[in-house]
Write a protein that holds these residues in place. Structure first.
Motif, PDB file in Angstrom:
ATOM      1  N   GLU A 439      74.690  -9.649  32.295  1.00 39.74           N
ATOM      2  CA  GLU A 439      75.462  -8.406  32.215  1.00 39.74           C
ATOM      3  C   GLU A 439      76.512  -8.487  31.119  1.00 39.74           C
ATOM      4  O   GLU A 439      76.759  -7.523  30.393  1.00 39.74           O
ATOM      5  CB  GLU A 439      76.115  -8.114  33.563  1.00 39.74           C
ATOM      6  N   ALA A 440      77.150  -9.658  30.981  1.00 40.49           N
ATOM      7  CA  ALA A 440      78.155  -9.839  29.932  1.00 40.49           C
ATOM      8  C   ALA A 440      77.522  -9.728  28.541  1.00 40.49           C
ATOM      9  O   ALA A 440      78.084  -9.107  27.626  1.00 40.49           O
ATOM     10  CB  ALA A 440      78.836 -11.197  30.101  1.00 40.49           C
ATOM     11  N   ILE A 441      76.336 -10.343  28.372  1.00 37.12           N
ATOM     12  CA  ILE A 441      75.634 -10.262  27.081  1.00 37.12           C
ATOM     13  C   ILE A 441      75.212  -8.831  26.801  1.00 37.12           C
ATOM     14  O   ILE A 441      75.365  -8.331  25.677  1.00 37.12           O
ATOM     15  CB  ILE A 441      74.410 -11.204  27.093  1.00 37.12           C
ATOM     16  N   LEU A 442      74.702  -8.145  27.850  1.00 38.26           N
ATOM     17  CA  LEU A 442      74.272  -6.753  27.688  1.00 38.26           C
ATOM     18  C   LEU A 442      75.443  -5.867  27.270  1.00 38.26           C
ATOM     19  O   LEU A 442      75.300  -4.995  26.398  1.00 38.26           O
ATOM     20  CB  LEU A 442      73.663  -6.248  29.006  1.00 38.26           C
ATOM     21  N   ALA A 443      76.607  -6.087  27.871  1.00 40.41           N
ATOM     22  CA  ALA A 443      77.792  -5.293  27.528  1.00 40.41           C
ATOM     23  C   ALA A 443      78.186  -5.489  26.069  1.00 40.41           C
ATOM     24  O   ALA A 443      78.569  -4.538  25.372  1.00 40.41           O
ATOM     25  CB  ALA A 443      78.947  -5.660  28.454  1.00 40.41           C
ATOM     26  N   LYS A 444      78.065  -6.725  25.577  1.00 40.35           N
ATOM     27  CA  LYS A 444      78.423  -7.003  24.186  1.00 40.35           C
ATOM     28  C   LYS A 444      77.421  -6.351  23.220  1.00 40.35           C
ATOM     29  O   LYS A 444      77.808  -5.770  22.204  1.00 40.35           O
ATOM     30  CB  LYS A 444      78.482  -8.514  23.952  1.00 40.35           C
ATOM     31  N   LEU A 445      76.137  -6.434  23.536  1.00 37.29           N
ATOM     32  CA  LEU A 445      75.114  -5.787  22.701  1.00 37.29           C
ATOM     33  C   LEU A 445      75.303  -4.272  22.695  1.00 37.29           C
ATOM     34  O   LEU A 445      75.148  -3.611  21.664  1.00 37.29           O
ATOM     35  CB  LEU A 445      73.707  -6.149  23.215  1.00 37.29           C
ATOM     36  N   ASP A 446      75.655  -3.740  23.872  1.00 33.19           N
ATOM     37  CA  ASP A 446      75.919  -2.303  23.999  1.00 33.19           C
ATOM     38  C   ASP A 446      77.110  -1.899  23.140  1.00 33.19           C
ATOM     39  O   ASP A 446      77.066  -0.892  22.420  1.00 33.19           O
ATOM     40  CB  ASP A 446      76.163  -1.979  25.478  1.00 33.19           C
ATOM     41  N   GLU A 447      78.140  -2.697  23.174  1.00 32.32           N
ATOM     42  CA  GLU A 447      79.358  -2.412  22.413  1.00 32.32           C
ATOM     43  C   GLU A 447      79.084  -2.366  20.907  1.00 32.32           C
ATOM     44  O   GLU A 447      79.670  -1.548  20.190  1.00 32.32           O
ATOM     45  CB  GLU A 447      80.395  -3.492  22.731  1.00 32.32           C
ATOM     46  N   ARG A 448      78.193  -3.213  20.420  1.00 31.53           N
ATOM     47  CA  ARG A 448      77.889  -3.268  18.987  1.00 31.53           C
ATOM     48  C   ARG A 448      76.913  -2.183  18.539  1.00 31.53           C
ATOM     49  O   ARG A 448      76.660  -2.039  17.344  1.00 31.53           O
ATOM     50  CB  ARG A 448      77.298  -4.631  18.641  1.00 31.53           C
ATOM     51  N   GLY A 449      76.350  -1.456  19.467  1.00 29.56           N
ATOM     52  CA  GLY A 449      75.394  -0.410  19.095  1.00 29.56           C
ATOM     53  C   GLY A 449      74.008  -0.940  18.770  1.00 29.56           C
ATOM     54  O   GLY A 449      73.211  -0.273  18.087  1.00 29.56           O
ATOM     55  N   VAL A 450      73.720  -2.148  19.243  1.00 29.85           N
ATOM     56  CA  VAL A 450      72.412  -2.754  18.996  1.00 29.85           C
ATOM     57  C   VAL A 450      71.326  -1.966  19.723  1.00 29.85           C
ATOM     58  O   VAL A 450      71.515  -1.556  20.877  1.00 29.85           O
ATOM     59  CB  VAL A 450      72.405  -4.228  19.480  1.00 29.85           C
ATOM     60  N   TYR A 451      70.182  -1.741  19.041  1.00 30.88           N
ATOM     61  CA  TYR A 451      69.034  -1.111  19.688  1.00 30.88           C
ATOM     62  C   TYR A 451      68.238  -2.206  20.407  1.00 30.88           C
ATOM     63  O   TYR A 451      68.118  -3.336  19.910  1.00 30.88           O
ATOM     64  CB  TYR A 451      68.133  -0.432  18.668  1.00 30.88           C
ATOM     65  N   GLY A 452      67.690  -1.873  21.553  1.00 27.80           N
ATOM     66  CA  GLY A 452      66.925  -2.895  22.247  1.00 27.80           C
ATOM     67  C   GLY A 452      66.095  -2.367  23.394  1.00 27.80           C
ATOM     68  O   GLY A 452      66.330  -1.269  23.920  1.00 27.80           O
ATOM     69  N   ILE A 453      65.105  -3.162  23.768  1.00 23.67           N
ATOM     70  CA  ILE A 453      64.306  -2.918  24.963  1.00 23.67           C
ATOM     71  C   ILE A 453      64.327  -4.216  25.751  1.00 23.67           C
ATOM     72  O   ILE A 453      63.964  -5.284  25.238  1.00 23.67           O
ATOM     73  CB  ILE A 453      62.863  -2.517  24.610  1.00 23.67           C
ATOM     74  N   ILE A 454      64.777  -4.134  27.003  1.00 20.48           N
ATOM     75  CA  ILE A 454      65.005  -5.311  27.828  1.00 20.48           C
ATOM     76  C   ILE A 454      64.329  -5.112  29.179  1.00 20.48           C
ATOM     77  O   ILE A 454      64.416  -4.021  29.762  1.00 20.48           O
ATOM     78  CB  ILE A 454      66.527  -5.551  28.030  1.00 20.48           C
ATOM     79  N   THR A 455      63.653  -6.137  29.665  1.00 19.72           N
ATOM     80  CA  THR A 455      63.061  -6.073  31.006  1.00 19.72           C
ATOM     81  C   THR A 455      63.845  -6.992  31.931  1.00 19.72           C
ATOM     82  O   THR A 455      64.338  -8.053  31.518  1.00 19.72           O
ATOM     83  CB  THR A 455      61.581  -6.502  30.993  1.00 19.72           C
ATOM     84  N   THR A 456      63.978  -6.584  33.203  1.00 19.09           N
ATOM     85  CA  THR A 456      64.774  -7.378  34.153  1.00 19.09           C
ATOM     86  C   THR A 456      64.417  -7.004  35.582  1.00 19.09           C
ATOM     87  O   THR A 456      63.769  -5.971  35.843  1.00 19.09           O
ATOM     88  CB  THR A 456      66.278  -7.150  33.920  1.00 19.09           C
ATOM     89  N   HIS A 457      64.877  -7.861  36.516  1.00 20.45           N
ATOM     90  CA  HIS A 457      64.793  -7.564  37.952  1.00 20.45           C
ATOM     91  C   HIS A 457      66.187  -7.468  38.571  1.00 20.45           C
ATOM     92  O   HIS A 457      66.315  -7.126  39.742  1.00 20.45           O
ATOM     93  CB  HIS A 457      64.011  -8.669  38.676  1.00 20.45           C
ATOM     94  N   TYR A 458      67.236  -7.760  37.771  1.00 15.72           N
ATOM     95  CA  TYR A 458      68.582  -7.838  38.328  1.00 15.72           C
ATOM     96  C   TYR A 458      69.143  -6.455  38.654  1.00 15.72           C
ATOM     97  O   TYR A 458      69.187  -5.562  37.803  1.00 15.72           O
ATOM     98  CB  TYR A 458      69.517  -8.558  37.354  1.00 15.72           C
ATOM     99  N   THR A 459      69.631  -6.322  39.903  1.00 21.52           N
ATOM    100  CA  THR A 459      70.190  -5.042  40.357  1.00 21.52           C
ATOM    101  C   THR A 459      71.498  -4.732  39.639  1.00 21.52           C
ATOM    102  O   THR A 459      71.790  -3.570  39.324  1.00 21.52           O
ATOM    103  CB  THR A 459      70.424  -5.086  41.881  1.00 21.52           C
ATOM    104  N   ASN A 460      72.319  -5.743  39.365  1.00 19.91           N
ATOM    105  CA  ASN A 460      73.605  -5.484  38.708  1.00 19.91           C
ATOM    106  C   ASN A 460      73.412  -4.892  37.311  1.00 19.91           C
ATOM    107  O   ASN A 460      74.215  -4.078  36.846  1.00 19.91           O
ATOM    108  CB  ASN A 460      74.445  -6.756  38.630  1.00 19.91           C
ATOM    109  N   LEU A 461      72.324  -5.269  36.627  1.00 18.75           N
ATOM    110  CA  LEU A 461      72.036  -4.696  35.309  1.00 18.75           C
ATOM    111  C   LEU A 461      71.594  -3.237  35.444  1.00 18.75           C
ATOM    112  O   LEU A 461      71.942  -2.400  34.604  1.00 18.75           O
ATOM    113  CB  LEU A 461      70.972  -5.521  34.596  1.00 18.75           C
ATOM    114  N   LYS A 462      70.814  -2.937  36.498  1.00 23.52           N
ATOM    115  CA  LYS A 462      70.393  -1.554  36.737  1.00 23.52           C
ATOM    116  C   LYS A 462      71.611  -0.673  36.991  1.00 23.52           C
ATOM    117  O   LYS A 462      71.685   0.467  36.504  1.00 23.52           O
ATOM    118  CB  LYS A 462      69.441  -1.481  37.931  1.00 23.52           C
TER     119      LYS A 462
END
Length: 821
Positions: A439-462
């Motif tokens: 989640e911390a890495i996702l927040a940083k990528l989001d902050e930078r405006g990085v484009y991405g496609i990510i697969t996961t099972h984690y509820t906290n990321l959803k």
């Protein structure tokens, strides 16, 4: 771009590159495939795509475009720049093939109107053909690649003497054999034998000394000896001298030609490069046709919109098993630039991620992609991936450690011009810690405006992606809960459910264990999963209702449009009838006034003559009755309109697409070929009407053209390595028959671009064959891409006189009207 080879391997682009290389006829094109790189310049990408797209249309529709004769010439042209080198006969044949191919290519683009295939035409514009060079080549060698007798007066004289000597040699050998037979030294049915170019007389070993000459060989049994007569040896020596002089004269001719050719070599090298480049583009186009790919739009606003995207490699693999690929659609934008895909295992999350990544890489490499041509893709500076297990025992890296190293690399380099692809985000360690780090890495990528496609099972990321303030959007892989099986469909905007407990029940895990697991997971987790399922179910029901409403609305709009057209037609007809009736009524009234006045006058003049008065009154009464009958005409018109308003217009049925059959042209000197029976491969050295000569290693073999098949440069290299393997024969699919019942209107709305073009192509052929003056092609308005491609094709059809958009009242730019000769 860093780690390009690793990215290509992970996404499967290495197999796409190999597929393109397999279609190459020349080593030059195969090398271009190997060296072409991921591009980050929009203009360059656009040019690559347009060249490939234009070539695809050429291969599909242009019968006159040369698809054979593409050979390598750089290897023998480059040394010609030095005066110490001269061309050989085989290379001269290759040069002739090259120049003939270039001439046909130039003639093709010269015959095409301006505006059609503009990029390919611009590519061919600098290429110059040299008629004098071709004329000199044709003066030296014939169409079979042999040096002509007329190449020089000296050669003509030498060959005349050589033929005379060979004729004398044959006669002399037969005379010696006849004498030996008469003397009883040779069998009566024996014949002169030729071995290694020597004429030998077969005699019995007991009498071999009785025939003057040298014993050259004996039979396996030892009963027969093959003697080279002394009378023949002198003639053979003379022939050897003549052949040596012939070879020297041919070398002299080739040296003179090389000196003549040398000033043209720099331009010819450009020509050879052009032919190789065209072969490269043609290989890309053929691969695009194989994958049913089209040209997407380069996004100008940073949006990534994939519509009906298909993974080309997976689609081919599924087709072999008789299964169909489920296309995906997704959208990213500067506001929502990361897609977080969740859902059950084996539900298609990784396929979705790899499909998007592969198509983006293909697009920036310059390849058409298997998706709707309304798809839009931005240009990224780099693509970064974390897919699969990259643990390294030598460097003491575990699965999770390697994942963290990749995340560190991404965080140090990724920006808003980067696309990241991360599969199973955060897995490989303890879930609570792994989910928090992810989640911390996702927040940083989001902050930078990085484009991405990510697969996961984690509820906290959803839950993070569900926030309205983030640039992350949820995506769910749909699942049939009733049948407990994945649907392989991506649904944007909703988080996915793992369906772990349902799948456990389906696999037969005891119910008490499943319930115990649910209890251990806690009511909060089960409640979240249950709510996710409920939201997904409600969303699906809502989508079905919206779809039904849209379908009904579309039908109503269509009916409204049809009735509007019918009403306009009826109103015109009514106006026309009323105007005619009004004119007729005016004439009747005008005539009635004259008739009444005439009747009154007659009555007055008759002065109470009852018979004439009665007749006049009767004639007037009949005339007024006729006027009354005319008054009912408006009522008749109204009834007719009421009947016409009840009519309905029925739609036609779409035609089925047919397959394009690749053209099969005769082999040319310098092309690669395979012997069908043995699988041996070689290079064509000579070609005649009934035979050809194939150089296989150090051996020249003459055979029928029907016994060999053309192969690509890659196939030649591969077969040369494994010459013992027999080639697999490939057969083209049979072309389906054209429809016999022709209709003057064709509807291709809803078809893919390739399918629509196939349908239109054969429909136009049928129209020309039937001889109709014009037809209507309904393609709809949409983005205009289908209309543009259809009208581009119509420009290339000889029998089409003109075409234009339909009248705005009958469809406008959504319909093309085609007129024939």
């Amino acid at each position: 771009m860093d780690n390009a080879s690793k990215i290509e391997l992970k996404l499967g682009f290495d197999r796409i590159r190999q597929s393109i290389s397999d279609f190459c006829s020349t080593d030059y094109a195969a090398k271009r495939v190997e060296e072409e790189q991921f591009c980050t310049k929009a203009d360059e990408i656009s040019l690559r795509l347009k060249l490939t797209d234009e070539m695809k249309v050429v291969l599909m529709f242009e019968e006159n475009f040369p698809t054979s004769g593409y050979i390598d010439a750089m290897d023998f042209l480059t040394p010609l720049q030095e005066s110490a080198y001269h061309i050989d006969v085989l290379s001269l044949g290759k040069l002739k093939t090259l120049m003939d191919t270039t001439r046909r290519i130039s003639a093709f683009f010269g015959s095409i109107k301006d505006g059609i295939y503009p990029n390919l035409k611009n590519l061919s514009r600098p290429i110059v053909s040299y008629p004098e060079v071709l004329r000199r080549i044709e003066n030296i060698i014939d169409k079979y690649g042999e040096v002509k007798d007329s190449a020089s007066p000296e050669l003509h004289d030498l060959r005349r003497k050589l033929k005379a000597a060979e004729s004398s040699l044959s006669k002399k050998a037969n005379a010696v054999l006849k004498a030996a037979q008469d003397a009883g030294y040779a069998d009566a049915d024996a014949g002169v034998s030729i071995r290694d170019g020597k004429y030998l007389v077969p005699v019995s070993s007991a009498n071999k000394r009785k025939v003057p000459g040298y014993v050259y060989d004996t039979s396996a049994t030892g009963k027969t000896s093959f003697v080279e007569p002394l009378e023949v040896i002198e003639l053979e020596n003379e022939i050897i001298d003549l052949k040596a002089n012939e070879a020297r004269e041919i070398e002299k001719i080739l040296i003179a030609f090389s000196d003549f050719l040398r000033p043209y070599v720099p331009d010819l090298l450009k020509t050879a490069a052009f032919v190789g480049e065209l072969d490269f583009i043609m290989a890309k186009a053929r691969t695009s046709m194989r994958y049913m790919a089209g040209m997407p739009i380069i996004s100008e606003d940073g949006s990534l919109r994939l519509r009906k995207a298909r993974h080309p490699l997976l689609e081919k693999a599924l087709a072999k098993e008789g299964k169909k690929m489920v296309p995906i659609s997704l959208e990213l934008s500067p506001a929502k630039h990361i897609l977080l895909i969740s859902g059950p295992n084996a539900g298609g999350k990784s396929v979705c991620l790899k499909t998007a990544g592969l198509l983006q890489y293909m697009f920036q490499w310059g390849m058409l992609i298997p998706t709707s041509e309304t798809s839009e893709l931005p240009v990224f500076k780099k693509i970064m991936i974390s897919i699969g297990d990259d643990q390294n025992l030598e460097n003491d890296l575990s699965t999770y450690s390697s994942f963290l190293m990749e995340m560190k690399n991404m965080l140090s380099k990724a920006d808003d011009k980067t696309m990241v692809l991360i599969d199973e985000f955060g897995s490989g360690t303890e879930p609570a810690a792994g989910g928090a780090i992810a989640e911390a890495i996702l927040a940083k990528l989001d902050e930078r405006g990085v484009y991405g496609i990510i697969t996961t099972h984690y509820t906290n990321l959803k839950l993070y992606a569900s926030g309205s303030a983030t640039g992350v959007v949820n995506g769910a892989m749909q699942f049939d809960a009733a049948r407990i099986q994945p649907l392989f469909k991506l649904e944007m905007g909703l988080p996915g459910n793992s369906f772990a407990f349902e799948m456990a029940r389906k696999t037969g895990l005891p119910e008490n264990i499943v319930k115990d697991a649910e209890a251990r997971a806690g009511e909060k987790y089960v409640g979240i999963e249950r709510n996710l399922r409920r939201v997904a179910r409600n969303r699906r029901v809502l989508d079905e209702k919206i779809k039904k409403v849209k379908s009904t609305d579309k039908e109503l709009s269509s009916l409204t449009e049809e009735y509007q057209k019918e009403l306009e037609s009826l109103q015109k007809e009514r106006k026309h009838i009323l105007e005619a009736a009004r004119r007729e009524a005016e004439e009747i009234i005008k005539g009635a006034g004259s008739r009444v006045e005439r009747t009154i006058k007659e009555i007055k003049e008759s002065q109470a003559d009852k018979a004439r008065t009665k007749a006049a009154r009767s004639e007037l009464q009949n005339f007024l009755g006729a006027i009354e009958q005319k008054k009912t005409k408006d009522e008749y018109i109204e009834k007719k309109m009421a009947v016409l308003q009840k009519k309905a217009v029925k739609k036609g049925v779409k035609a089925a697409p047919e397959h394009v059959v690749r053209k099969n042209e005769p082999l040319k000197i310098g092309e690669k070929a395979r012997v069908i029976a043995s699988g041996m491969v070689g290079e064509v050295a000579k070609v005649s009407a009934k035979s050809l000569t194939l150089i296989i290693g150090n051996i020249s073999a003459t055979m029928s053209p029907e016994d060999v098949e053309r192969i690509s440069s890659n196939e030649f290299k591969e077969a040369a390595k494994h010459s013992s393997e027999r080639p697999r024969q490939r057969y083209d699919a049979a072309i389906s028959k054209r429809k016999l019942d022709f209709k003057p209107e064709l509807d291709v709305r809803g078809e893919r671009l390739n399918d629509a073009l196939y349908i239109v192509m054969h429909y136009i052929d049928d129209a020309i064959m039937v001889g109709v003056p014009s037809v209507r092609i309904i393609h709809g308005k949409g983005t205009g891409a289908l209309r543009e491609e259809i009208q581009k094709y119509l420009k290339s059809v000889g029998g089409v006189v003109s075409f234009a958009d339909e009248d705005v009242r009958h469809g406008g730019s959504g319909v093309t009207v085609v007129n024939f000769e």
